[in-house]
Enzyme design. Sequence first.
Site, PDB file in Angstrom:
ATOM      1  N   ASP A  16       6.815 -12.121   4.386  1.00  0.00           N
ATOM      2  CA  ASP A  16       6.044 -13.363   4.546  1.00  0.00           C
ATOM      3  C   ASP A  16       5.258 -13.289   5.859  1.00  0.00           C
ATOM      4  O   ASP A  16       5.560 -13.977   6.823  1.00  0.00           O
ATOM      5  CB  ASP A  16       7.005 -14.562   4.536  1.00  0.00           C
ATOM      6  CG  ASP A  16       6.263 -15.891   4.516  1.00  0.00           C
ATOM      7  OD1 ASP A  16       5.022 -15.874   4.466  1.00  0.00           O
ATOM      8  OD2 ASP A  16       6.939 -16.934   4.555  1.00  0.00           O
ATOM      9  N   GLU A  75       0.320  16.327 -15.554  1.00  0.00           N
ATOM     10  CA  GLU A  75      -0.531  15.157 -15.768  1.00  0.00           C
ATOM     11  C   GLU A  75      -0.412  14.698 -17.212  1.00  0.00           C
ATOM     12  O   GLU A  75      -0.431  15.514 -18.140  1.00  0.00           O
ATOM     13  CB  GLU A  75      -1.979  15.501 -15.425  1.00  0.00           C
ATOM     14  CG  GLU A  75      -2.885  14.288 -15.486  1.00  0.00           C
ATOM     15  CD  GLU A  75      -4.280  14.594 -14.943  1.00  0.00           C
ATOM     16  OE1 GLU A  75      -4.563  15.760 -14.620  1.00  0.00           O
ATOM     17  OE2 GLU A  75      -5.082  13.634 -14.850  1.00  0.00           O
TER      18      GLU A  75
END
Length: 326
Positions: free
Chosen positions: A37, A203
């Site tokens: 935060d 890949e």
Amino acid sequence: MAETKRNEPIVTHIYTADPSAHVFEGKLYIYPSHDLDHEMVSNDNGDQYDMEDYHVISMEGEGAPAVDHGEALHLRDVPWASKQMWAPDAAYKNGIYYLFFPARDKDGIFRIGVATSESPAGPFKPEPNYIPGSFSIDPAVLVDDDEKAYIYFGGLWGGQLEKWQTGTFNPDGAEPPASEPAYGPRVAELSDDMLTFKEAPQEISIVDENGHPILAGDEDRRYFEGPWMHKYNGRYYLSYSTGSTHKIVYAVGDNPKGPFVFKGTILTPVIGWTTHHSIVQFQDKWYLFYHDSSLSGGADNKRSVKFTELKYNPDGTIRTIDPYNN
Ligand code: FUB
């Protein structure tokens, strides 16, 4: 603790993102990033996502309170990592729970580490080094029905995937021209002890309905980050974020390493730049876990995990979900 409701933050005392949901020991366990935060300026390198630890959250089921099990792993305890603990995933095998997580190493290069625990709630003990040969971000692990485990990973821009196209880190690596095939996520089978790659990552090919590769300029369909793998009726569903067009989409194949044929959109854009999800079957329903930035009023780096039900059509396609109208 409040009861959890569909399309509402599962917890509000901390910001959470990038939920990886699993069923362990008869409960839903969620492994999110823990957004801090603090005020950050957003950029394409993702510097605003400056997370330092992980909390594990569990739910007995829909409607039951979400339980925060506290700090499960902190940056200070990971010898190889320097910053940015991004989207993690967890897996169970060999009677051990494994937490896979990306972070930047001491040279600022994203790597993927693993930590272990006897409990799905942690705390997790990290291995001293990142997985050799690992790079980029957003690990997702499938332990298949035959007990073989596969790790999927990769993300563009801040996730550095485009910098690894030659096999080594090239700081000047860029995305391909719009008319060339998009870069795909990577997959590698994990070793039996889950701590190393059994093989060099390869890949993944994502193609359209005619078998043509999805192109880099096709930003509504091309792979960006946040892979997730699940199985439905024996088929492999690879889902991911399209990044710049803010969708969760999916492609289906018959092999855990692909190729995968693009099918459509699972989740339309949420409030906030990133979108990141997981899909899990719990009892008799399928659930989509996702995040948005509604609780923080739209701050990209302060997100909250939510969930809703995911439904399939009879032909195995997934019904598109509008996060604000479902
Ligand atoms: O949370 C940091 C990064 O944002 C994740 O690794 C990406 O998938 C995106 O959600």
